[in-house]
Design an enzyme around this catalytic site. Sequence first.
Site, PDB file in Angstrom:
ATOM      1  N   LYS A 138       1.404   9.752  10.803  1.00  0.00           N
ATOM      2  CA  LYS A 138       2.619  10.014  10.031  1.00  0.00           C
ATOM      3  C   LYS A 138       2.267  10.551   8.641  1.00  0.00           C
ATOM      4  O   LYS A 138       2.843  11.531   8.186  1.00  0.00           O
ATOM      5  CB  LYS A 138       3.429   8.720   9.874  1.00  0.00           C
ATOM      6  CG  LYS A 138       4.562   8.849   8.881  1.00  0.00           C
ATOM      7  CD  LYS A 138       5.316   7.560   8.687  1.00  0.00           C
ATOM      8  CE  LYS A 138       4.780   6.664   7.608  1.00  0.00           C
ATOM      9  NZ  LYS A 138       5.073   7.068   6.227  1.00  0.00           N
ATOM     10  N   ASN A 139       1.309   9.902   7.976  1.00  0.00           N
ATOM     11  CA  ASN A 139       1.020  10.277   6.595  1.00  0.00           C
ATOM     12  C   ASN A 139       0.297  11.615   6.469  1.00  0.00           C
ATOM     13  O   ASN A 139       0.147  12.142   5.364  1.00  0.00           O
ATOM     14  CB  ASN A 139       0.216   9.174   5.898  1.00  0.00           C
ATOM     15  CG  ASN A 139       1.090   7.984   5.545  1.00  0.00           C
ATOM     16  OD1 ASN A 139       2.298   8.007   5.781  1.00  0.00           O
ATOM     17  ND2 ASN A 139       0.480   6.951   4.994  1.00  0.00           N
ATOM     18  N   ARG A 161      10.087   4.088  11.841  1.00  0.00           N
ATOM     19  CA  ARG A 161       9.689   5.125  10.872  1.00  0.00           C
ATOM     20  C   ARG A 161       8.233   5.530  11.079  1.00  0.00           C
ATOM     21  O   ARG A 161       7.866   6.661  10.771  1.00  0.00           O
ATOM     22  CB  ARG A 161       9.840   4.588   9.443  1.00  0.00           C
ATOM     23  CG  ARG A 161      11.279   4.430   8.984  1.00  0.00           C
ATOM     24  CD  ARG A 161      11.306   4.042   7.520  1.00  0.00           C
ATOM     25  NE  ARG A 161      10.337   4.830   6.791  1.00  0.00           N
ATOM     26  CZ  ARG A 161       9.626   4.402   5.756  1.00  0.00           C
ATOM     27  NH1 ARG A 161       9.766   3.192   5.314  1.00  0.00           N
ATOM     28  NH2 ARG A 161       8.767   5.201   5.167  1.00  0.00           N
ATOM     29  N   ARG A 197       7.446   2.840  -7.499  1.00  0.00           N
ATOM     30  CA  ARG A 197       6.504   3.891  -7.104  1.00  0.00           C
ATOM     31  C   ARG A 197       6.906   5.150  -7.834  1.00  0.00           C
ATOM     32  O   ARG A 197       7.626   5.981  -7.324  1.00  0.00           O
ATOM     33  CB  ARG A 197       6.540   4.074  -5.586  1.00  0.00           C
ATOM     34  CG  ARG A 197       6.018   2.850  -4.862  1.00  0.00           C
ATOM     35  CD  ARG A 197       6.207   2.956  -3.383  1.00  0.00           C
ATOM     36  NE  ARG A 197       5.231   3.801  -2.740  1.00  0.00           N
ATOM     37  CZ  ARG A 197       5.197   3.997  -1.421  1.00  0.00           C
ATOM     38  NH1 ARG A 197       6.080   3.415  -0.639  1.00  0.00           N
ATOM     39  NH2 ARG A 197       4.286   4.773  -0.891  1.00  0.00           N
ATOM     40  N   CYS A 246      12.097   1.278  -4.196  1.00  0.00           N
ATOM     41  CA  CYS A 246      11.412   1.104  -2.919  1.00  0.00           C
ATOM     42  C   CYS A 246      11.028  -0.343  -2.779  1.00  0.00           C
ATOM     43  O   CYS A 246      10.693  -0.999  -3.755  1.00  0.00           O
ATOM     44  CB  CYS A 246      10.178   1.986  -2.896  1.00  0.00           C
ATOM     45  SG  CYS A 246       9.180   1.679  -1.460  1.00  0.00           S
ATOM     46  N   ASP A 270      -2.103   0.018   3.430  1.00  0.00           N
ATOM     47  CA  ASP A 270      -1.191   0.091   4.583  1.00  0.00           C
ATOM     48  C   ASP A 270      -1.633  -0.803   5.741  1.00  0.00           C
ATOM     49  O   ASP A 270      -0.930  -0.879   6.752  1.00  0.00           O
ATOM     50  CB  ASP A 270      -1.060   1.544   5.068  1.00  0.00           C
ATOM     51  CG  ASP A 270      -0.192   2.373   4.140  1.00  0.00           C
ATOM     52  OD1 ASP A 270       0.410   1.807   3.211  1.00  0.00           O
ATOM     53  OD2 ASP A 270      -0.110   3.599   4.339  1.00  0.00           O
TER      54      ASP A 270
HETATM   55  C1  UD1 Z   1       0.793   7.243   0.185  1.00  0.00           C
HETATM   56  C2  UD1 Z   1       1.152   6.828   1.595  1.00  0.00           C
HETATM   57  C3  UD1 Z   1       1.397   5.325   1.669  1.00  0.00           C
HETATM   58  C4  UD1 Z   1       0.186   4.580   1.111  1.00  0.00           C
HETATM   59  C5  UD1 Z   1      -0.179   5.095  -0.273  1.00  0.00           C
HETATM   60  C6  UD1 Z   1      -1.465   4.496  -0.803  1.00  0.00           C
HETATM   61  C7  UD1 Z   1       2.254   8.741   2.581  1.00  0.00           C
HETATM   62  C8  UD1 Z   1       3.504   9.335   3.108  1.00  0.00           C
HETATM   63  N1  UD1 Z   1       2.368   7.541   2.000  1.00  0.00           N
HETATM   64  O1  UD1 Z   1       1.896   6.941  -0.650  1.00  0.00           O
HETATM   65  O2  UD1 Z   1       1.623   4.967   3.025  1.00  0.00           O
HETATM   66  O3  UD1 Z   1       0.511   3.197   1.007  1.00  0.00           O
HETATM   67  O4  UD1 Z   1      -0.369   6.524  -0.243  1.00  0.00           O
HETATM   68  O5  UD1 Z   1      -2.498   4.726   0.078  1.00  0.00           O
HETATM   69  O6  UD1 Z   1       1.208   9.318   2.678  1.00  0.00           O
HETATM   70  N2  UD1 Z   1       1.483   6.119  -8.863  1.00  0.00           N
HETATM   71  C9  UD1 Z   1       1.884   6.275 -10.160  1.00  0.00           C
HETATM   72  N3  UD1 Z   1       2.462   7.456 -10.519  1.00  0.00           N
HETATM   73  C10 UD1 Z   1       2.654   8.486  -9.632  1.00  0.00           C
HETATM   74  C11 UD1 Z   1       2.245   8.310  -8.304  1.00  0.00           C
HETATM   75  C12 UD1 Z   1       1.660   7.114  -7.937  1.00  0.00           C
HETATM   76  O7  UD1 Z   1       1.735   5.373 -10.988  1.00  0.00           O
HETATM   77  O8  UD1 Z   1       3.186   9.514 -10.031  1.00  0.00           O
HETATM   78  C13 UD1 Z   1       0.869   4.840  -8.442  1.00  0.00           C
HETATM   79  C14 UD1 Z   1       1.683   4.110  -7.382  1.00  0.00           C
HETATM   80  O9  UD1 Z   1       2.700   3.321  -7.965  1.00  0.00           O
HETATM   81  C15 UD1 Z   1       0.608   3.275  -6.727  1.00  0.00           C
HETATM   82  C16 UD1 Z   1      -0.622   4.179  -6.770  1.00  0.00           C
HETATM   83  O10 UD1 Z   1      -0.353   5.130  -7.799  1.00  0.00           O
HETATM   84  O11 UD1 Z   1       0.362   2.130  -7.488  1.00  0.00           O
HETATM   85  C17 UD1 Z   1      -0.940   4.915  -5.488  1.00  0.00           C
HETATM   86  O12 UD1 Z   1       0.214   5.584  -5.028  1.00  0.00           O
HETATM   87  P1  UD1 Z   1       0.117   6.908  -4.142  1.00  0.00           P
HETATM   88  O13 UD1 Z   1      -1.272   7.054  -3.649  1.00  0.00           O
HETATM   89  O14 UD1 Z   1       0.699   8.043  -4.897  1.00  0.00           O
HETATM   90  O15 UD1 Z   1       1.068   6.556  -2.921  1.00  0.00           O
HETATM   91  P2  UD1 Z   1       1.983   7.566  -2.107  1.00  0.00           P
HETATM   92  O16 UD1 Z   1       1.368   8.920  -2.105  1.00  0.00           O
HETATM   93  O17 UD1 Z   1       3.395   7.431  -2.546  1.00  0.00           O
END
Ligand code: UD1
Length: 431
Positions: A22-23, A408, A131, A126, A316
């Site tokens: 999915k990711n 999902r 996030r 969320c 995850d």
């Molecule tokens: C993706 C995955 C999710 C997984 C996560 C971490 C998909 C669709 N989702 O989510 O399943 O749990 O990676 O492996 O691929 N952060 C910030 N600012 C930002 C963006 C992120 O502070 O602008 C923080 C987040 O709050 C979190 C950390 O960075 O603490 C990692 O988040 P991120 O790797 O971006 O997660 P996603 O890409 O949303």
Amino acid sequence: MDRIRIVGGAKLNGTIPISGAKNAALPLMIASLLTDRTVTLENLPRLADVSQLVRILSNHGVDYSIDGRRQGEGSEAGQTVHMTAREIVDTTAPYELVSRMRASFWVIAPLLARCGEARVSLPGGCAIGTRPVDLLLMALEKLGGSIEIEGGYAVAKAPKGLRGAEITFPKVTVGGTHVALMAAALAQGTTVLHNAAREPEVIDLAELLNKMGAKITGAGQSTVEITGVARLNGAKHRVLPDRIEAGTYAMAVAMTGGDVLLEGAQAHDFQAALDVLALSGATVESTNEGVRVSRNGGPILPVDVETAPFPAFPTDLQAQFMALMTRANGVSRITETIFENRFMHVQELARFGARIKLDGDSAVVEGVPVLKGAPVMATDLRASASLVIAALAAEGETMIQRVYHLDRGFEALERKLSLCGAEVERISAGG
Ligand code: UD1
């Protein structure tokens, strides 16, 4: 609303085909917005999140078609889809569509890179903590985009196109890396990403982009270089196998005992989780066909785990591993460093008789000899999988409510588990 009924106690034995990730599927599909040519994706999983993204992409002008199933192909074979964004008809991604799935915010990158503008609703709250998208927006600003927040929307503009830049992420972010890759692929000049996410899904996206004509080197490492090109072509790409799905079933087998081949799984995509499973007493073997996991007779041993970005133990799989540890022969400590608040499953696991205490960003799990089936509620995607794992080992019946969370991200979960001997059935709404 559908429910899943599980009667615990059966060992799992057999083969589970692992679906496309999915990711990986989500960013690969979003990348189709970067070109007016056709992007063909094979092994796309049938998931609610994929269908939701199809709706979002259609709204921007993507034509989507699915190949019919070939003769002799089982229903668990992934789909082949063709996506063509000949023309972007709308650069707005509205709240009603985006609020249901965070990853859809990532459309901001290809829309801005290709059209010079994008108006994308900020994702809502969320269940697993705040996030934010600040780092995604920071990356786009570095590339020359101007960003304003207006009425709950991120409004991005780059009328003269994006320009290559040095981007240093203060924190590893998968979404931030995807966004930077897609935007920089069509920027003028060279971009260097520092502290980029190294997840296999990032490599998969970079591979598709390179097939489309992008010039990306270093994906899968912390430093990635992207030389922008003026336009991208169509391409054909196979979605990589889902390491989180594979890891979830691996933990299920470690929990119930038995012997299962996770067909198509690639051990190197979730080695940290497999190493932890081996420490907990399971036998793990990587074969040509996939990954084989078994546990026969021995106890489940407690193992301390800390989540961190790839290649460390993935957040995850944290909930699923906690389910396994509820039956361990001792005390384990599970520390979550990626998302605050990602412990909603603790209360639901307690309903099976699990003993878990929260201590800041850690959960201290004291293994118990027996879990007992109970009515429980799915709270988010991966937390729901932990309830399935507990239920498979619990005495008696468990009824899981709100299984749309599972839909999902887990394709044909009840069928895959029943084929290995579990007593699992879906009770459809009204059924
Ligand atoms: C993706 C995955 C999710 C997984 C996560 C971490 C998909 C669709 N989702 O989510 O399943 O749990 O990676 O492996 O691929 N952060 C910030 N600012 C930002 C963006 C992120 O502070 O602008 C923080 C987040 O709050 C979190 C950390 O960075 O603490 C990692 O988040 P991120 O790797 O971006 O997660 P996603 O890409 O949303």
